[in-house]
Design a protein around this motif. Structure first.
Motif, short mmCIF file in Angstrom:
data_model
loop_
_atom_site.label_atom_id
_atom_site.label_comp_id
_atom_site.label_asym_id
_atom_site.label_seq_id
_atom_site.Cartn_x
_atom_site.Cartn_y
_atom_site.Cartn_z
N ASP A 29 0.82 -1.21 0.00
CA ASP A 29 0.00 0.00 0.00
C ASP A 29 0.86 1.26 0.00
N THR A 30 1.91 1.25 0.80
CA THR A 30 2.75 2.44 0.93
C THR A 30 3.55 2.68 -0.34
N LEU A 31 4.09 1.61 -0.93
CA LEU A 31 4.82 1.77 -2.19
C LEU A 31 3.92 2.33 -3.28
N ALA A 32 2.66 1.92 -3.29
CA ALA A 32 1.71 2.41 -4.29
C ALA A 32 1.46 3.90 -4.16
N SER A 33 1.74 4.46 -2.98
CA SER A 33 1.53 5.89 -2.77
C SER A 33 2.71 6.74 -3.23
N LEU A 34 3.83 6.11 -3.60
CA LEU A 34 5.02 6.84 -4.01
C LEU A 34 4.94 7.24 -5.48
N ASP A 35 5.31 8.46 -5.79
CA ASP A 35 5.26 8.95 -7.16
C ASP A 35 6.20 8.17 -8.09
N ILE A 36 7.29 7.66 -7.53
CA ILE A 36 8.28 6.95 -8.34
C ILE A 36 7.78 5.59 -8.81
N VAL A 37 6.72 5.09 -8.21
CA VAL A 37 6.19 3.77 -8.55
C VAL A 37 5.13 3.90 -9.65
N LYS A 38 5.38 3.24 -10.77
CA LYS A 38 4.45 3.28 -11.91
C LYS A 38 3.36 2.21 -11.77
N LYS A 39 3.78 0.99 -11.41
CA LYS A 39 2.84 -0.13 -11.38
C LYS A 39 3.30 -1.17 -10.36
N ILE A 40 2.33 -1.81 -9.69
CA ILE A 40 2.63 -2.91 -8.78
C ILE A 40 1.79 -4.11 -9.20
N HIS A 41 2.45 -5.21 -9.49
CA HIS A 41 1.79 -6.45 -9.86
C HIS A 41 1.86 -7.38 -8.65
N VAL A 42 0.73 -7.71 -8.07
CA VAL A 42 0.68 -8.58 -6.89
C VAL A 42 0.30 -9.99 -7.34
N ILE A 43 1.20 -10.95 -7.11
CA ILE A 43 0.95 -12.33 -7.51
C ILE A 43 0.44 -13.12 -6.31
N ASN A 44 -0.85 -13.32 -6.27
CA ASN A 44 -1.44 -14.15 -5.22
C ASN A 44 -0.86 -15.56 -5.26
N ARG A 45 -0.72 -16.16 -4.11
CA ARG A 45 -0.44 -17.60 -4.09
C ARG A 45 -1.63 -18.32 -4.72
N PRO A 46 -1.39 -19.21 -5.69
CA PRO A 46 -2.52 -19.91 -6.33
C PRO A 46 -3.46 -20.53 -5.30
N VAL A 47 -4.73 -20.45 -5.59
CA VAL A 47 -5.77 -20.90 -4.66
C VAL A 47 -6.09 -22.36 -4.91
N HIS A 93 3.47 -21.21 -5.39
CA HIS A 93 3.57 -19.76 -5.50
C HIS A 93 4.81 -19.36 -6.28
N SER A 94 5.93 -19.98 -5.96
CA SER A 94 7.18 -19.63 -6.64
C SER A 94 7.12 -19.99 -8.13
N LYS A 95 6.48 -21.10 -8.46
CA LYS A 95 6.32 -21.46 -9.88
C LYS A 95 5.46 -20.42 -10.61
N TYR A 96 4.41 -19.96 -9.97
CA TYR A 96 3.54 -18.93 -10.57
C TYR A 96 4.34 -17.65 -10.82
N CYS A 97 5.21 -17.31 -9.88
CA CYS A 97 6.06 -16.13 -10.06
C CYS A 97 7.00 -16.32 -11.24
N ARG A 98 7.62 -17.50 -11.34
CA ARG A 98 8.53 -17.77 -12.47
C ARG A 98 7.80 -17.64 -13.80
N ASP A 99 6.57 -18.12 -13.84
CA ASP A 99 5.79 -18.07 -15.07
C ASP A 99 5.47 -16.64 -15.50
N LEU A 100 5.31 -15.75 -14.51
CA LEU A 100 4.86 -14.39 -14.81
C LEU A 100 5.98 -13.36 -14.94
#
Length: 372
Positions: A29-47, A93-100
């Motif tokens: 949340d805090t990083l998203a408030s910084l002007d220097i941050v363009k985009k945040i991609h949050v990779i949920n752990r697969p359900v 989760h780590s495999k999902y991150c590798r894929d993305l």
């Protein structure tokens, strides 16, 4: 500009239910408030399939931030979530991150991958493209009281990978930073801090005390780490209220049998200002032997709302007059009455300086990461 990918420990479904109540979600949340941050991609752990048909069906809040996109999918592995859920979670989760990761590179930005997962190995640094790898020790999970020996072994394997492959490491406490015998060069201690959400509009609302309140209060998840014998001693003289989800039925039963203790159940982060209005002094009553080098967020919530704190450890507040360690040699029960008398004083929040705020600390760390 920064293009950030995050593998959180607590996912968007946790955020939907509880809000930004934990370290990784507060950092996002805090990083998203910084002007220097363009985009945040949050990779949920697969359900898992079991979760998908019961508790994890939809979310809105975290993805409601225009800078944040959440990636979410279902895992159809039927046995992993049952046989060893945390180890399975780390691996899937780590495999999902590798894929993305390869798909999410932005050539116009500095690309940063933030990993909060206690288990699960991502590729060696040379195999992840232009990503700066940042690992955050939420806790030292090799000591975690709710992890099994098998899970702790998976954590230790992860930490070996982190030490050899990541560009930057943040530790939740000084004690946690001692996990490695040779401290990594590009690392720093980032204790938990005062978190100001976007909903707060950069202002903290600290309400006046109600007339009918409890003497002492606790907010947070309740496990076998709770110092029940000490709470029983306190309850002989003071009224106590406990807010939070229980993860141990025996502890709940023990507490329900103690008069002068009121159990209120779980809550969402947005309810905290109101909850803080129901007691005078905050509690962090943890058994010393079950500590896992943590930095309790609840202390910052207490101080943020002008509540002094009674704690089992100094943590990072050894010189703070509003945080008293009941296991210290100079502890006297009269100090509790002193804390009660200070409750609600605006001097408590005023005693915190700029470095106690998460946003200030993250700006500094982002600059350090970009220099690695």
């Amino acid at each position: 500009m920064l293009n950030i990918v995050v593998a959180p420990y607590r996912d968007a479904y946790f955020y939907e239910k509880y809000g930004p109540a934990v370290r990784d979600l507060q950092i996002i949340d805090t990083l998203a408030s910084l002007d220097i941050v363009k985009k945040i991609h949050v990779i949920n752990r697969p359900v898992s399939v079991y979760e998908r048909v019961t508790t994890k069906k939809n979310f809105n809040k975290l993805a409601g931030n225009k800078k944040i996109k959440v990636y979410d999918k279902t895992s159809y592995n039927l046995f992993g979530p049952i046989i060893s859920p945390r180890v399975w979670a780390g691996n899937v989760h780590s495999k999902y991150c590798r894929d993305l990761l390869g798909q999410l590179v932005d050539d116009q930005c500095n690309n940063v991958f933030i990993d909060f997962m206690p288990t699960g190995i991502i590729p060696e640094r040379d195999n992840v493209g232009p990503w700066l790898l940042w690992y955050d020790f939420i806790d030292n999970f090799t000591k975690h009281n709710r992890f099994t020996p098998q899970e702790k072994a998976a954590v230790a394997e992860k930490y070996v990978n982190v030490r050899s492959c990541y560009n930057y490491i943040t530790f939740v406490s000084d004690a946690c930073s001692n996990y490695y015998a040779d401290k990594p060069k590009n690392s720093s201690v980032l204790t938990n801090k005062i978190f100001i959400s976007e909903a707060d509009k950069e202002n903290v609302v600290r309400l006046d005390l109600h007339e009918n309140v409890y003497d002492l209060g606790f907010v947070g998840f309740i496990t076998d780490k709770l110092d029940v014998p000490f709470l029983k001693k306190l309850a002989a003289q003071y009224s106590i209220v406990l807010y939070g989800k229980f993860f141990n039925d025996k502890i709940r039963g023990d507490l329900e049998n103690i008069s002068n203790i009121k159990i209120m159940g779980e809550f969402a982060y947005t309810e905290l200002p109101k909850i803080m209005n129901t007691f005078r002094v905050g509690l962090v009553p943890y058994i010393l032997q079950k500590s896992h080098d943590e930095s309790p967020l609840k202390i910052y919530e207490y101080l943020k709302n002008n509540k002094p704190c009674l704690s089992s450890l100094d943590f990072e507040f050894s010189d703070n007059k509003y945080v008293v360690n009941y296991n210290s040699n100079n502890f006297d029960y009269t100090r509790i009455n002193c804390l009660l008398s200070k409750s609600g004083s605006p001097e408590i929040f005023s005693s915190l300086d700029k470095e106690h705020f998460l946003k200030s600390s993250l700006i500094k760390i982002v600059n350090e990461i970009l220099e690695t």
